[in-house]
Every structure is written in C-alpha cells, then in structure tokens.
Motif scaffolding. Structure first.
Motif, PDB file in Angstrom:
ATOM      1  N   LEU A 241      13.678  11.790   5.499  1.00 25.95           N
ATOM      2  CA  LEU A 241      12.613  12.758   5.256  1.00 25.95           C
ATOM      3  C   LEU A 241      11.271  12.228   5.750  1.00 25.95           C
ATOM      4  N   ALA A 242      10.997  10.946   5.509  1.00 27.82           N
ATOM      5  CA  ALA A 242       9.755  10.338   5.996  1.00 27.82           C
ATOM      6  C   ALA A 242       9.710  10.376   7.528  1.00 27.82           C
ATOM      7  N   ALA A 243      10.844  10.094   8.158  1.00 29.00           N
ATOM      8  CA  ALA A 243      10.904  10.143   9.621  1.00 29.00           C
ATOM      9  C   ALA A 243      10.619  11.553  10.133  1.00 29.00           C
ATOM     10  N   LEU A 244      11.137  12.567   9.435  1.00 29.16           N
ATOM     11  CA  LEU A 244      10.887  13.954   9.835  1.00 29.16           C
ATOM     12  C   LEU A 244       9.414  14.313   9.681  1.00 29.16           C
ATOM     13  N   ILE A 245       8.779  13.785   8.640  1.00 28.99           N
ATOM     14  CA  ILE A 245       7.348  14.043   8.436  1.00 28.99           C
ATOM     15  C   ILE A 245       6.537  13.398   9.553  1.00 28.99           C
ATOM     16  N   TYR A 246       6.856  12.132   9.874  1.00 32.88           N
ATOM     17  CA  TYR A 246       6.186  11.469  11.007  1.00 32.88           C
ATOM     18  C   TYR A 246       6.381  12.278  12.282  1.00 32.88           C
ATOM     19  N   LEU A 247       7.597  12.751  12.506  1.00 33.92           N
ATOM     20  CA  LEU A 247       7.904  13.514  13.722  1.00 33.92           C
ATOM     21  C   LEU A 247       7.089  14.804  13.776  1.00 33.92           C
ATOM     22  N   ALA A 248       6.981  15.484  12.639  1.00 35.21           N
ATOM     23  CA  ALA A 248       6.240  16.746  12.597  1.00 35.21           C
ATOM     24  C   ALA A 248       4.764  16.540  12.908  1.00 35.21           C
ATOM     25  N   ILE A 249       4.232  15.386  12.519  1.00 40.36           N
ATOM     26  CA  ILE A 249       2.817  15.107  12.745  1.00 40.36           C
ATOM     27  C   ILE A 249       2.568  14.593  14.160  1.00 40.36           C
ATOM     28  N   LEU A 250       3.418  13.684  14.624  1.00 41.77           N
ATOM     29  CA  LEU A 250       3.150  12.980  15.872  1.00 41.77           C
ATOM     30  C   LEU A 250       3.701  13.681  17.101  1.00 41.77           C
ATOM     31  N   TRP A 251       4.747  14.462  16.967  1.00 41.44           N
ATOM     32  CA  TRP A 251       5.315  15.120  18.130  1.00 41.44           C
ATOM     33  C   TRP A 251       4.316  16.036  18.836  1.00 41.44           C
ATOM     34  N   PRO A 252       3.544  16.866  18.107  1.00 41.71           N
ATOM     35  CA  PRO A 252       2.530  17.668  18.812  1.00 41.71           C
ATOM     36  C   PRO A 252       1.507  16.809  19.547  1.00 41.71           C
TER      37      PRO A 252
ATOM     38  N   THR B 216      17.329   5.018  -5.526  1.00 39.57           N
ATOM     39  CA  THR B 216      18.485   5.909  -5.395  1.00 39.57           C
ATOM     40  C   THR B 216      19.636   5.289  -4.607  1.00 39.57           C
ATOM     41  N   TYR B 217      19.384   4.179  -3.893  1.00 40.88           N
ATOM     42  CA  TYR B 217      20.379   3.581  -2.999  1.00 40.88           C
ATOM     43  C   TYR B 217      20.876   4.614  -1.993  1.00 40.88           C
ATOM     44  N   ASN B 218      19.938   5.424  -1.525  1.00 42.24           N
ATOM     45  CA  ASN B 218      20.260   6.496  -0.587  1.00 42.24           C
ATOM     46  C   ASN B 218      19.150   6.567   0.450  1.00 42.24           C
ATOM     47  N   ALA B 219      19.534   6.749   1.721  1.00 40.47           N
ATOM     48  CA  ALA B 219      18.562   6.717   2.822  1.00 40.47           C
ATOM     49  C   ALA B 219      17.929   8.066   3.116  1.00 40.47           C
ATOM     50  N   SER B 220      18.206   9.068   2.315  1.00 42.42           N
ATOM     51  CA  SER B 220      17.686  10.409   2.603  1.00 42.42           C
ATOM     52  C   SER B 220      16.167  10.451   2.577  1.00 42.42           C
ATOM     53  N   SER B 221      15.550   9.673   1.706  1.00 41.88           N
ATOM     54  CA  SER B 221      14.084   9.660   1.648  1.00 41.88           C
ATOM     55  C   SER B 221      13.492   9.091   2.937  1.00 41.88           C
ATOM     56  N   LEU B 222      14.173   8.111   3.536  1.00 41.38           N
ATOM     57  CA  LEU B 222      13.708   7.552   4.809  1.00 41.38           C
ATOM     58  C   LEU B 222      13.841   8.580   5.935  1.00 41.38           C
TER      59      LEU B 222
ATOM     60  N   LEU C  31       0.860  -1.173   0.000  1.00 38.86           N
ATOM     61  CA  LEU C  31       0.000   0.000   0.000  1.00 38.86           C
ATOM     62  C   LEU C  31       0.901   1.229   0.000  1.00 38.86           C
ATOM     63  N   HIS C  32       0.645   2.133  -0.903  1.00 34.25           N
ATOM     64  CA  HIS C  32       1.552   3.250  -1.131  1.00 34.25           C
ATOM     65  C   HIS C  32       1.378   4.361  -0.099  1.00 34.25           C
ATOM     66  N   GLU C  33       1.616   4.006   1.158  1.00 35.85           N
ATOM     67  CA  GLU C  33       1.572   5.029   2.197  1.00 35.85           C
ATOM     68  C   GLU C  33       2.972   5.636   2.353  1.00 35.85           C
ATOM     69  N   LEU C  34       3.155   6.428   3.399  1.00 33.57           N
ATOM     70  CA  LEU C  34       4.377   7.219   3.534  1.00 33.57           C
ATOM     71  C   LEU C  34       5.632   6.355   3.602  1.00 33.57           C
ATOM     72  N   ALA C  35       5.651   5.350   4.453  1.00 32.12           N
ATOM     73  CA  ALA C  35       6.844   4.519   4.606  1.00 32.12           C
ATOM     74  C   ALA C  35       7.161   3.753   3.321  1.00 32.12           C
ATOM     75  N   TYR C  36       6.117   3.228   2.650  1.00 28.48           N
ATOM     76  CA  TYR C  36       6.327   2.492   1.405  1.00 28.48           C
ATOM     77  C   TYR C  36       6.904   3.418   0.338  1.00 28.48           C
ATOM     78  N   SER C  37       6.380   4.629   0.252  1.00 30.27           N
ATOM     79  CA  SER C  37       6.869   5.585  -0.744  1.00 30.27           C
ATOM     80  C   SER C  37       8.329   5.931  -0.495  1.00 30.27           C
ATOM     81  N   ALA C  38       8.684   6.141   0.775  1.00 26.05           N
ATOM     82  CA  ALA C  38      10.073   6.456   1.105  1.00 26.05           C
ATOM     83  C   ALA C  38      11.000   5.298   0.756  1.00 26.05           C
ATOM     84  N   ASN C  39      10.553   4.077   1.011  1.00 30.38           N
ATOM     85  CA  ASN C  39      11.384   2.914   0.712  1.00 30.38           C
ATOM     86  C   ASN C  39      11.529   2.697  -0.790  1.00 30.38           C
TER      87      ASN C  39
END
Length: 221
Positions: free
Chosen positions: A196-207, A188-194, A174-182
């Motif tokens: 970024l996904a972690a930062l998005i989760y943090l921005a939503i869940l931290w508040p 790209t063989y680069n973890a930057s998208s992961l 299912l093409h949710e946030l984590a799947y899209s980042a992976n």
C-alpha cells in the motif's frame, strides 16, 4: 496464489493501515517540502560560489560539492543523528533528516544550477550589460530564468529523487510513510502495508516522472 494474495494484497489489513500511512504521508510531505525548498534556494548560492573567480571561495565550495555528492545520504543521516551528539549537538529526528538531506541535495542542486548558468551563451550576459543592467540584475532577470529553463528536467528529476529518499528517514524512527508501513508489517507479519505504501508513492511520483519526460521531449524539439 491465495497465499500470495493474502500476504501482499490483504484488503482488510490495508484498510486498517491506511489511516496510519496517511499520517506518515503527511510527515513525508513536510520533509519533502522543507528539503526541496532549502535545496532550490541553496543550490543557486552553491552554483554561484563554485563559479566565482575568487579561489578562496570557489575551492572550498568545490570540495563541499564533491564530499556531499559522494557521501551516501543514509550514511550522512546516521552521522548527523547519531554522531553529532558526541560533539554536543543533538538534533531531533526531523531536524536531523532536514540537515542531512540539505547537505546532500544542495550539492546536487548546485551542480544542476551551475550547468544551467554555464549553458547560457556569454552573449546574453554582454547584451544585458550593454542595456545598462548591472551584474546582479543581469543574473536575476536574464541569466537565471534561461538557466532554470535549460535544466528544468534535471531539477524535477532530482526533486523526485529527494521525495523517494525521504524513506531513509525511517532509520532514525521518524514516522514518515515507509516507517509507518513497516510498523504495520512488524505487527501483522504481513507485507500488504508495504504494498500500500508503494502504491501511495507511485500515485504521487508517477505524475512527476511523466512531467519530467514531457519537459525532456519538449526541450529536445
């Protein structure tokens, strides 16, 4: 140091991945909204059934709660998506996630509501009935509002866990946030998208986490 920054904080890759991740975030939001709503609505029904004086209702619900609280959500999701087709029931990824998460979360929400209902003093029931309110009216207008207030931090904490658990939906493609980042990472063989996904989760869940802490402090006073 430059290698670490390039692998985890590559701004160019993050910019390219952002539109795809935002589309995945929309799916994550849809899953969370459906599952949390169903859990919040189904939880009181589970709680009331578990408190029923009728053994034929209370015991099966108790077994339901024990089973679906004990089963890991990931195992339950794989069973619903990959196991049910052998019984002739085939669900698309979104429906499979909703069903699996509802089974799991209604049990957790049910236990939270049950604790809240039991925390309301018996005198509240008796006082409400003495004013002429019926059993259902007492429950809806007197007991449940107090019960929800008493367990509000737990309800919010469980909601945060539900949103985090939506990342498990990636196992059924299912093409949710984590799947899209992976997906971006695999290309790209680069973890930057992961990252970024972690930062998005943090921005939503931290508040939400801070809100839970605030409620807990207020109730402790």
């Amino acid at each position: 140091m430059d290698l670490v920054l390039d692998q985890f904080l590559n701004w160019e890759i993050m910019q390219q991945a952002l539109p795809l991740l935002l589309r995945g975030l929309l799916v994550t939001g849809e899953i969370s909204l459906v599952v949390v709503t169903l859990g919040l609505l189904g939880g009181p029904l589970v709680a009331l059934a578990s408190l029923s004086p009728r053994p034929w209702l209370r015991r099966p619900i108790g077994l339901y709660v024990d089973i679906f609280r004990a089963l890991p959500p990931l195992v339950l999701l794989i069973f619903v998506y990959s196991g049910l087709p052998f019984a002739g029931i085939r669900l698309d990824p979104f429906a499979a996630v909703v069903v699996a998460f509802f089974l799991n979360n209604s049990a957790y929400y049910g236990e939270i509501y049950r604790a809240g209902i039991q925390s309301v003093p018996k005198g509240q029931w008796e006082a409400a009935r003495a004013t002429g309110l019926g059993q259902t009216q007492t429950l809806l207008y007197v007991v449940l509002p107090q019960a929800v207030r008493n367990v509000l931090p737990d309800l919010l904490s469980n909601t945060v866990e539900v949103v985090k658990a939506t990342s498990l939906a990636s196992v059924v493609s299912l093409h949710e946030l984590a799947y899209s980042a992976n997906m971006v990472r695999s290309v790209t063989y680069n973890a930057s998208s992961l990252v970024l996904a972690a930062l998005i989760y943090l921005a939503i869940l931290w508040p939400m986490v801070r809100l839970v802490s605030r409620f807990q402090r207020r109730l402790a006073i």
